[in-house]
Design an enzyme around this catalytic site. Structure first.
Site, mmCIF file in Angstrom:
data_model
loop_
_atom_site.group_PDB
_atom_site.id
_atom_site.type_symbol
_atom_site.label_atom_id
_atom_site.label_comp_id
_atom_site.label_asym_id
_atom_site.label_seq_id
_atom_site.Cartn_x
_atom_site.Cartn_y
_atom_site.Cartn_z
ATOM 1 N N LYS A 171 57.954 49.978 51.276
ATOM 2 C CA LYS A 171 56.737 50.537 51.231
ATOM 3 C C LYS A 171 55.396 50.321 52.013
ATOM 4 O O LYS A 171 55.037 49.775 51.012
ATOM 5 C CB LYS A 171 56.877 51.282 49.519
ATOM 6 C CG LYS A 171 55.175 51.974 49.416
ATOM 7 C CD LYS A 171 55.022 53.506 49.774
ATOM 8 C CE LYS A 171 53.228 53.504 49.657
ATOM 9 N NZ LYS A 171 51.882 53.448 50.773
ATOM 10 N N GLU A 246 51.847 38.917 43.504
ATOM 11 C CA GLU A 246 51.137 38.831 44.115
ATOM 12 C C GLU A 246 49.665 39.715 44.151
ATOM 13 O O GLU A 246 49.546 40.652 44.898
ATOM 14 C CB GLU A 246 51.706 39.027 45.409
ATOM 15 C CG GLU A 246 52.888 38.020 45.706
ATOM 16 C CD GLU A 246 53.298 36.299 45.784
ATOM 17 O OE1 GLU A 246 51.695 36.094 45.485
ATOM 18 O OE2 GLU A 246 53.315 35.490 45.202
ATOM 19 N N CYS A 280 43.989 37.821 50.431
ATOM 20 C CA CYS A 280 43.917 37.415 49.356
ATOM 21 C C CYS A 280 43.462 35.473 48.796
ATOM 22 O O CYS A 280 43.221 35.703 47.951
ATOM 23 C CB CYS A 280 45.717 37.387 48.336
ATOM 24 S SG CYS A 280 46.528 36.655 49.637
ATOM 25 N N GLU A 381 36.554 39.927 42.947
ATOM 26 C CA GLU A 381 37.642 39.915 44.179
ATOM 27 C C GLU A 381 36.734 40.926 45.152
ATOM 28 O O GLU A 381 36.285 41.516 45.169
ATOM 29 C CB GLU A 381 38.614 40.717 44.323
ATOM 30 C CG GLU A 381 39.102 39.901 46.284
ATOM 31 C CD GLU A 381 40.487 40.663 45.638
ATOM 32 O OE1 GLU A 381 41.270 41.236 45.582
ATOM 33 O OE2 GLU A 381 41.680 39.832 46.131
HETATM 34 P P1 NDP Z 1 46.422 48.282 46.487
HETATM 35 O O1 NDP Z 1 46.828 47.477 45.529
HETATM 36 O O2 NDP Z 1 45.407 49.977 46.721
HETATM 37 O O3 NDP Z 1 47.959 48.570 47.433
HETATM 38 C C1 NDP Z 1 49.301 47.855 47.760
HETATM 39 C C2 NDP Z 1 50.378 48.867 47.660
HETATM 40 O O4 NDP Z 1 50.275 49.613 46.769
HETATM 41 C C3 NDP Z 1 49.979 49.942 48.904
HETATM 42 O O5 NDP Z 1 51.379 50.078 49.583
HETATM 43 C C4 NDP Z 1 49.498 51.228 47.582
HETATM 44 O O6 NDP Z 1 50.527 52.577 48.876
HETATM 45 C C5 NDP Z 1 51.479 50.775 46.764
HETATM 46 N N1 NDP Z 1 50.571 51.600 45.647
HETATM 47 C C6 NDP Z 1 48.857 52.408 45.208
HETATM 48 N N2 NDP Z 1 49.238 52.717 44.333
HETATM 49 C C7 NDP Z 1 50.596 52.861 43.147
HETATM 50 C C8 NDP Z 1 51.333 53.029 42.470
HETATM 51 N N3 NDP Z 1 51.134 53.595 41.545
HETATM 52 N N4 NDP Z 1 52.727 52.808 42.720
HETATM 53 C C9 NDP Z 1 53.431 51.897 43.917
HETATM 54 N N5 NDP Z 1 52.765 51.292 44.518
HETATM 55 C C10 NDP Z 1 51.087 51.675 44.554
HETATM 56 O O7 NDP Z 1 46.211 46.995 47.547
HETATM 57 P P2 NDP Z 1 45.642 46.778 48.653
HETATM 58 O O8 NDP Z 1 46.509 47.612 49.965
HETATM 59 O O9 NDP Z 1 43.934 47.518 48.271
HETATM 60 O O10 NDP Z 1 45.094 45.311 49.122
HETATM 61 C C11 NDP Z 1 44.503 44.229 49.228
HETATM 62 C C12 NDP Z 1 45.100 43.649 47.702
HETATM 63 O O11 NDP Z 1 46.297 42.851 47.925
HETATM 64 C C13 NDP Z 1 44.050 42.658 47.099
HETATM 65 O O12 NDP Z 1 43.155 42.197 46.703
HETATM 66 C C14 NDP Z 1 44.419 40.776 47.885
HETATM 67 O O13 NDP Z 1 44.024 40.350 47.158
HETATM 68 C C15 NDP Z 1 45.783 42.085 47.525
HETATM 69 N N6 NDP Z 1 46.672 40.658 47.753
HETATM 70 C C16 NDP Z 1 47.783 39.419 46.949
HETATM 71 C C17 NDP Z 1 48.256 39.021 48.235
HETATM 72 C C18 NDP Z 1 48.978 37.475 47.339
HETATM 73 O O14 NDP Z 1 49.509 37.088 47.559
HETATM 74 N N7 NDP Z 1 48.718 37.025 46.196
HETATM 75 C C19 NDP Z 1 48.481 38.672 49.372
HETATM 76 C C20 NDP Z 1 47.695 40.206 49.783
HETATM 77 C C21 NDP Z 1 46.924 40.793 50.083
HETATM 78 P P3 NDP Z 1 48.978 53.153 49.106
HETATM 79 O O15 NDP Z 1 48.286 52.384 50.696
HETATM 80 O O16 NDP Z 1 50.001 54.202 49.356
HETATM 81 O O17 NDP Z 1 48.073 53.574 47.957
#
Ligand code: NDP
Length: 478
Positions: A171, A246, A280, A381
């Site tokens: 997804k 993550e 991240c 963050e």
């Molecule tokens: P989000 O949490 O908004 O979204 C991440 C994914 O989860 C997307 O595919 C999103 O879909 C999906 N999602 C959203 N709501 C749900 C739900 N209720 N159930 C299941 N899936 C869901 O994160 P961001 O895309 O904004 O990413 C940025 C964040 O990711 C930052 O906080 C960053 O630090 C973190 N990150 C962490 C890393 C690590 O290795 N620790 C590496 C890279 C990033 P949709 O887009 O459709 O909303």
């Protein structure tokens, strides 16, 4: 219109609806993708469940061959894929190429590990009885991916999952599905049976949620915000699924008075402004020893002023736009909050002006000093090109402040003193510590967070273990 890839076929959503994908630098329409529904997600999960028994019985060599071939196929199209990634995500093309290279390196790494999975033979107390540990695949895995590194973060899940003998439903983030769709189809074309690897585009609250709730999905690999991660864990716990998270980070960088200044300056500049600060493991708090602070700040200012802001498709661009308007607002609010609480803006602190910036989500690379610890930018963050800088008197104070965050993803120490470096590596509360090194996630090393930055690890042989179930077998020979 791009389509989803389910059970070896390109498909539209049963809803007939689509989502527009727009370039964050210009607002131009790049393409549309199906707006997947629960039913679409179920179709993909069913396909993955059906494909699982056969795929789990393939030999590790066969699985490795597919991944190796996929690497070749994707490598041939790398330049076109990089341009597409820049159009949907916003990062400079050079960074898109690096991201795809990193993804390919990771896939090769896991292909190489396929034949190295080992169980164990264990002596037991009774005579004539011994134990075995079998390492077996888990089943259908849901891979939920964010938009900041959509390709590498898909690979860190799909690579180990397939190698271990699992099937997968990906997804992607709603705003960055295009390059991922292409890559998934190429991995399939490298020799996967239909249904082994599927991708469903659509909202996280619908498609992602179905992956969390559907009992056929046994494993969830999630990368995203901490807030979403908490929800993922809660829902997945209802089905006792194995989950890795993550999540967000607020990585501190500590520069001691004996650091190699030139290297530390590059570390701070690249570490904060790569991908417009949307990583991240980006450096989100900079702690400088008092005695070198003035000179370091002056030189960093010069370096950051030289970063060329612009459309990622222009060759000379070093920093692209933020990915979404909502996110730019968030960064602006964090800066305004810091200013209200007494912070000084050294450079940046606003949107750039001019025709080339008008339609994109641009924000100037920004340096802040005198930010109080209560500032939102310290507590939360900051996912954008803003670096708050703090002065500290010694290593103890630096580590105390570095550890004061609810996050614990990464941290770095810059010093030529071995004892200091070791002390910091042990005392910093983070899943990853870099000593005199850029914050880079290597495929060879486990990567992940502690505290609110996550659970479990991606990368390294360690990540493969999260896609395998150890089974204890007792053998009585008497
Ligand atoms: P989000 O949490 O908004 O979204 C991440 C994914 O989860 C997307 O595919 C999103 O879909 C999906 N999602 C959203 N709501 C749900 C739900 N209720 N159930 C299941 N899936 C869901 O994160 P961001 O895309 O904004 O990413 C940025 C964040 O990711 C930052 O906080 C960053 O630090 C973190 N990150 C962490 C890393 C690590 O290795 N620790 C590496 C890279 C990033 P949709 O887009 O459709 O909303």
């Amino acid at each position: 219109m791009a389509k989803m890839f389910i059970a070896g076929e390109w498909m539209e959503s049963e809803s007939g609806q689509v989502t527009e994908i727009r370039n964050p630098a210009t607002g131009e329409l790049v393409d549309t993708v199906p707006k997947g529904t629960e039913k679409d997600a179920q179709k993909a999960i069913d396909a993955a469940a059906e494909a699982y028994p056969k795929w789990s019985e393939t030999s590790p060599e066969e699985r490795a061959k597919v991944l190796d071939k996929a690497v070749d196929l994707i490598n041939e199209k790398k330049q076109d894929l990089a341009v597409l990634l820049t159009k949907e995500q916003g990062k400079p093309v050079s960074e898109s190429v690096r991201e795809i290279d990193h993804f390919l390196h990771g896939m090769k790494f896991y292909a190489g590990l396929a034949t190295k999975v080992r169980g164990a033979q264990v002596p037991l107390p009774e005579k004539g009885v011994y134990g075995m540990v079998l390492k077996q695949s888990i089943g259908v895995c849901g891979a939920i991916v964010p938009w900041n590194f959509p390709i590498t973060l898909m690979g860190t899940k799909v690579g180990p999952a397939l190698i271990a003998g699992n099937t997968v439903v990906v997804k992607p983030a709603s705003t960055t599905p295009l390059t991922t769709l292409q890559c998934v189809e190429m991995i399939h074309r490298a020799g996967l049976p239909e249904g082994v690897l599927n991708i469903v585009t659509g909202p996280g609250s619908v498609v992602g949620e179905e992956l969390l709730r559907n009992p056929k999905v046994r494993r969830i690999a999630f990368t995203g915000e901490t807030k979403t991660g908490k929800h993922v864990m809660e829902i997945a716990s209802q089905g006792i699924k194995r989950v890795t998270l993550e999540l967000g980070g607020s990585d501190p960088m500590i520069v001691c008075d004996d650091a190699n200044m030139k290297r530390a300056l590059t570390g701070a500049s690249v570490g904060r402004f790569y991908n417009c600060g949307q990583a991240c493991l980006a450096i989100k708090r900079l702690y400088l020893f008092e005695s070198i602070a003035d000179e370091f700040i002056e030189q960093l200012k010069g370096k950051v002023q030289r970063l060329k802001l612009g459309n990622g498709l222009n060759e000379d661009t070093r920093v692209g736009p933020l990915h979404m308007e909502f996110q730019r607002k968030e960064v602006e609010e964090q800066v305004e909050d810091a200013k209200k609480k007494g912070a000084k803006v050294l450079i940046g602190g606003e949107r750039p002006t001019g025709d080339e910036f008008d339609k994109g989500f641009f924000y100037l690379p920004t340096l802040l000093t005198d930010v109080p610890d209560s500032g939102r930018i310290v507590q939360e963050e900051c996912f954008g090109p803003v670096l708050p800088i703090f002065r500290v008197k010694d290593l103890d104070e630096a580590i105390e402040k570095a550890n004061s965050s609810s996050y614990g993803l990464g941290a770095s120490i810059w010093t030529q003193n071995l004892a200091r470096a070791h002390q910091a590596a042990e005392r910093l509360q983070a899943g990853n510590v870099w000593i005199n090194s850029l914050h880079i996630g290597y495929d060879e090393l486990p990567f992940g967070g502690i505290k609110e930055s996550g659970i479990g690890r991606e990368h390294g042989p360690e990540a493969l273990e999260y896609y395998l179930e150890p089974k204890g077998v007792v053998v009585a020979t008497g």
